[in-house]
Structure formats: structure tokens, C-alpha cells
Design a protein around this motif. Structure first.
Motif, PDB file in Angstrom:
ATOM      1  N   GLU A   6       0.812  -1.217   0.000  1.00  0.00           N
ATOM      2  CA  GLU A   6       0.000   0.000   0.000  1.00  0.00           C
ATOM      3  C   GLU A   6       0.849   1.273   0.000  1.00  0.00           C
ATOM      4  N   PHE A   7       2.128   1.149   0.362  1.00  0.00           N
ATOM      5  CA  PHE A   7       3.007   2.321   0.378  1.00  0.00           C
ATOM      6  C   PHE A   7       3.380   2.669  -1.050  1.00  0.00           C
ATOM      7  N   ARG A   8       3.000   3.865  -1.479  1.00  0.00           N
ATOM      8  CA  ARG A   8       3.210   4.286  -2.867  1.00  0.00           C
ATOM      9  C   ARG A   8       4.401   5.231  -3.044  1.00  0.00           C
ATOM     10  N   GLY A   9       5.015   5.635  -1.955  1.00  0.00           N
ATOM     11  CA  GLY A   9       6.149   6.545  -2.066  1.00  0.00           C
ATOM     12  C   GLY A   9       5.746   7.987  -2.303  1.00  0.00           C
ATOM     13  N   GLU A  10       4.449   8.306  -2.099  1.00  0.00           N
ATOM     14  CA  GLU A  10       3.989   9.688  -2.297  1.00  0.00           C
ATOM     15  C   GLU A  10       4.472  10.593  -1.177  1.00  0.00           C
ATOM     16  N   GLY A  11       4.690  10.042  -0.010  1.00  0.00           N
ATOM     17  CA  GLY A  11       5.300  10.744   1.116  1.00  0.00           C
ATOM     18  C   GLY A  11       6.483   9.903   1.563  1.00  0.00           C
ATOM     19  N   THR A  12       7.053  10.246   2.686  1.00  0.00           N
ATOM     20  CA  THR A  12       8.185   9.455   3.165  1.00  0.00           C
ATOM     21  C   THR A  12       7.698   8.189   3.849  1.00  0.00           C
ATOM     22  N   PHE A  13       8.525   7.177   3.844  1.00  0.00           N
ATOM     23  CA  PHE A  13       8.191   5.945   4.545  1.00  0.00           C
ATOM     24  C   PHE A  13       8.059   6.235   6.036  1.00  0.00           C
ATOM     25  N   ALA A  14       8.935   7.078   6.569  1.00  0.00           N
ATOM     26  CA  ALA A  14       8.894   7.411   7.995  1.00  0.00           C
ATOM     27  C   ALA A  14       7.541   8.013   8.372  1.00  0.00           C
ATOM     28  N   ALA A  15       7.027   8.941   7.574  1.00  0.00           N
ATOM     29  CA  ALA A  15       5.732   9.547   7.869  1.00  0.00           C
ATOM     30  C   ALA A  15       4.619   8.503   7.796  1.00  0.00           C
ATOM     31  N   TRP A  16       4.707   7.613   6.828  1.00  0.00           N
ATOM     32  CA  TRP A  16       3.691   6.575   6.656  1.00  0.00           C
ATOM     33  C   TRP A  16       3.646   5.649   7.872  1.00  0.00           C
ATOM     34  N   VAL A  17       4.790   5.190   8.322  1.00  0.00           N
ATOM     35  CA  VAL A  17       4.810   4.260   9.453  1.00  0.00           C
ATOM     36  C   VAL A  17       4.488   4.998  10.759  1.00  0.00           C
ATOM     37  N   GLY A  34       0.058  16.208  14.607  1.00  0.00           N
ATOM     38  CA  GLY A  34       0.279  17.142  13.508  1.00  0.00           C
ATOM     39  C   GLY A  34       1.737  17.328  13.162  1.00  0.00           C
ATOM     40  N   HIS A  35       2.555  17.539  14.172  1.00  0.00           N
ATOM     41  CA  HIS A  35       3.956  17.862  13.907  1.00  0.00           C
ATOM     42  C   HIS A  35       4.879  16.660  14.014  1.00  0.00           C
ATOM     43  N   GLY A  36       4.463  15.620  14.713  1.00  0.00           N
ATOM     44  CA  GLY A  36       5.296  14.424  14.824  1.00  0.00           C
ATOM     45  C   GLY A  36       4.937  13.370  13.802  1.00  0.00           C
ATOM     46  N   ALA A  37       3.628  13.159  13.609  1.00  0.00           N
ATOM     47  CA  ALA A  37       3.181  12.130  12.665  1.00  0.00           C
ATOM     48  C   ALA A  37       2.840  12.713  11.300  1.00  0.00           C
ATOM     49  N   GLY A  38       2.853  14.028  11.177  1.00  0.00           N
ATOM     50  CA  GLY A  38       2.594  14.659   9.885  1.00  0.00           C
ATOM     51  C   GLY A  38       1.149  14.576   9.430  1.00  0.00           C
ATOM     52  N   MET A  39       0.240  14.414  10.377  1.00  0.00           N
ATOM     53  CA  MET A  39      -1.169  14.330  10.012  1.00  0.00           C
ATOM     54  C   MET A  39      -1.744  15.739   9.834  1.00  0.00           C
ATOM     55  N   THR A  40      -2.715  15.865   8.952  1.00  0.00           N
ATOM     56  CA  THR A  40      -3.407  17.142   8.752  1.00  0.00           C
ATOM     57  C   THR A  40      -4.456  17.308   9.852  1.00  0.00           C
ATOM     58  N   HIS A  41      -4.949  18.525  10.006  1.00  0.00           N
ATOM     59  CA  HIS A  41      -5.985  18.764  11.010  1.00  0.00           C
ATOM     60  C   HIS A  41      -7.219  17.886  10.774  1.00  0.00           C
ATOM     61  N   PRO A  42      -7.708  17.753   9.525  1.00  0.00           N
ATOM     62  CA  PRO A  42      -8.849  16.849   9.319  1.00  0.00           C
ATOM     63  C   PRO A  42      -8.534  15.385   9.678  1.00  0.00           C
ATOM     64  N   GLU A  43      -7.317  14.937   9.417  1.00  0.00           N
ATOM     65  CA  GLU A  43      -6.935  13.571   9.779  1.00  0.00           C
ATOM     66  C   GLU A  43      -6.902  13.399  11.295  1.00  0.00           C
ATOM     67  N   ILE A  44      -6.401  14.414  12.001  1.00  0.00           N
ATOM     68  CA  ILE A  44      -6.372  14.363  13.464  1.00  0.00           C
ATOM     69  C   ILE A  44      -7.796  14.334  14.001  1.00  0.00           C
ATOM     70  N   ALA A  45      -8.658  15.184  13.447  1.00  0.00           N
ATOM     71  CA  ALA A  45     -10.051  15.239  13.886  1.00  0.00           C
ATOM     72  C   ALA A  45     -10.716  13.873  13.717  1.00  0.00           C
ATOM     73  N   ALA A  46     -10.470  13.224  12.595  1.00  0.00           N
ATOM     74  CA  ALA A  46     -11.054  11.904  12.355  1.00  0.00           C
ATOM     75  C   ALA A  46     -10.469  10.864  13.315  1.00  0.00           C
ATOM     76  N   ALA A  47      -9.158  10.918  13.520  1.00  0.00           N
ATOM     77  CA  ALA A  47      -8.503   9.932  14.385  1.00  0.00           C
ATOM     78  C   ALA A  47      -8.939  10.064  15.840  1.00  0.00           C
ATOM     79  N   LEU A  48      -9.151  11.305  16.297  1.00  0.00           N
ATOM     80  CA  LEU A  48      -9.525  11.533  17.692  1.00  0.00           C
ATOM     81  C   LEU A  48     -11.034  11.666  17.881  1.00  0.00           C
ATOM     82  N   ASN A  49     -11.777  11.634  16.767  1.00  0.00           N
ATOM     83  CA  ASN A  49     -13.228  11.796  16.809  1.00  0.00           C
ATOM     84  C   ASN A  49     -13.605  13.130  17.470  1.00  0.00           C
ATOM     85  N   LEU A  50     -12.945  14.188  17.021  1.00  0.00           N
ATOM     86  CA  LEU A  50     -13.193  15.536  17.529  1.00  0.00           C
ATOM     87  C   LEU A  50     -13.584  16.444  16.374  1.00  0.00           C
ATOM     88  N   PRO A  51     -14.336  17.513  16.664  1.00  0.00           N
ATOM     89  CA  PRO A  51     -14.616  18.487  15.608  1.00  0.00           C
ATOM     90  C   PRO A  51     -13.323  19.148  15.132  1.00  0.00           C
TER      91      PRO A  51
END
Length: 186
Positions: free
Chosen positions: A68-79, A136-153
């Protein structure tokens, strides 16, 4: 003629080899990135032994899903995203058994030589702020991704990130707020 050593190969190439069941190639990826994955988990609030366990689980899952890893971002960010999501699931699962202490320990974030300790500074944030900033700053997730992961607005996530970063700026550079200067944390 011999192939270049695994340590000379790019992460994308190693991931492609791992997707073709080359365990040595994946071992090289683990060697390169395991310490940063464990550090992210500790910054998110995991105790060292739990961070080690979740990092191991994240790499096992990454190996299973390497195609599933396509190399669109870094492997480190993906893992790191995989590890962060596993940690959040573990937290959610165990939340009913854990009671939070009302008194938080104050941790010094500056050593005697004036150097700052980001990990100690992160521990002074509320749990929600620490998670949002770390994701956001360690895992490189966007705000919408964080909101979905934490189930927060989304607005709540943005507020936690802003407050957390403001607190970190104040802790790590106390004079910046008074002079109007702004430093970048993250």
C-alpha cells in the motif's frame, strides 16, 4: 556482480523489495526509522515500554501492508501514522480502565545550560493538546486527519494545536511573547 548494500538504497526501493517479501529490506527500514517512531509515541504520552510495543506492532502492520506504500510521502511519515493510529486505538480501548490524576506534575523543560527539552515541554500540555500537536507535527497528520482519528470536531483540533503550540513557544522561548517576537516550534 553484487547489488548495492541495503543501507545504500532509498526507502521507496526498500519498501518495494519488502512488498516482494524481502525481509532484509524491511529490516533496514525498521533499523532506520524505529527510533523516530518510538519517540513520537513517547511524545504522544506512551510510556517507554508501551511505545516499544506499539512501534513493533506498527512495523508488523507496515510489513503486512507494504504494497500500500506508494512513495507519495516518506516511509517514515507513513509508518508514524500507522503507529499513531495504533496508539490512539489502544488509548481508546483502555480509557475505561484508566483514571486520570487531577494533579499534573510540573516538569522542567530547560536544563542548567539553557537548552530546552521538547519532551518535557510537551508533558506540560493537556493530554488533548499534546496529542493534537504530536499527531500534527510528529506524525505529519493534517488537522482533518487528526479530527477523524480523535473523533473531535475540526475546530476543536485547530484550537488544541494552536493553544499547544502557543504554550510550547512560551515554555521554550519565554521572552518571545513579551517582545512580540514569534518563534517556530514544530
Amino acid at each position: 556482480m553484487t547489488q548495492p548494500g541495503l543501507s545504500d538504497r532509498h526507502d521507496v526501493e526498500l519498501a518495494a523489495l519488502a512488498a516482494a517479501s524481502d525481509r532484509r529490506a524491511f529490516g533496514e527500514l525498521v533499523r532506520r526509522h524505529s527510533s523516530t517512531v518510538r519517540a513520537l509515541l513517547r511524545r504522544m504520552g506512551a510510556q517507554p515500554s508501551l511505545a516499544d510495543d506499539i512501534a513493533q506492532d506498527a512495523f508488523i502492520l507496515a510489513y503486512e501492508r507494504c504494497t500500500e506504500f506508494r512513495g507519495e510521502g516518506t516511509f517514515a511519515a507513513w509508518v508514524k501514522r500507522i503507529a499513531a493510529r495504533l496508539y490512539l486505538k489502544r488509548r481508546e480501548k483502555e480509557a475505561r480502565y484508566v483514571s486520570e490524576d487531577s494533579a499534573e506534575d510540573q516538569v522542567s523543560s530547560v536544563d542548567p545550560l539553557g537548552r530546552f527539552d521538547l519532551d518535557a515541554a510537551l508533558q506540560t500540555l493537556s493530554e488533548a493538546e499534546r496529542l493534537c500537536v504530536s499527531l500534527g507535527h510528529g506524525a505529519g497528520m493534517t488537522h482533518p486527519e487528526i479530527a477523524a482519528a480523535l473523533n473531535l470536531p475540526l475546530g476543536t483540533v485547530k484550537s488544541h494545536v494552536k493553544r499547544g503550540l502557543d504554550k510550547l513557544r512560551q515554555i521554550l522561548n519565554p521572552g518571545a511573547g513579551e517582545t512580540g517576537r514569534d518563534s517556530h516550534v514544530g
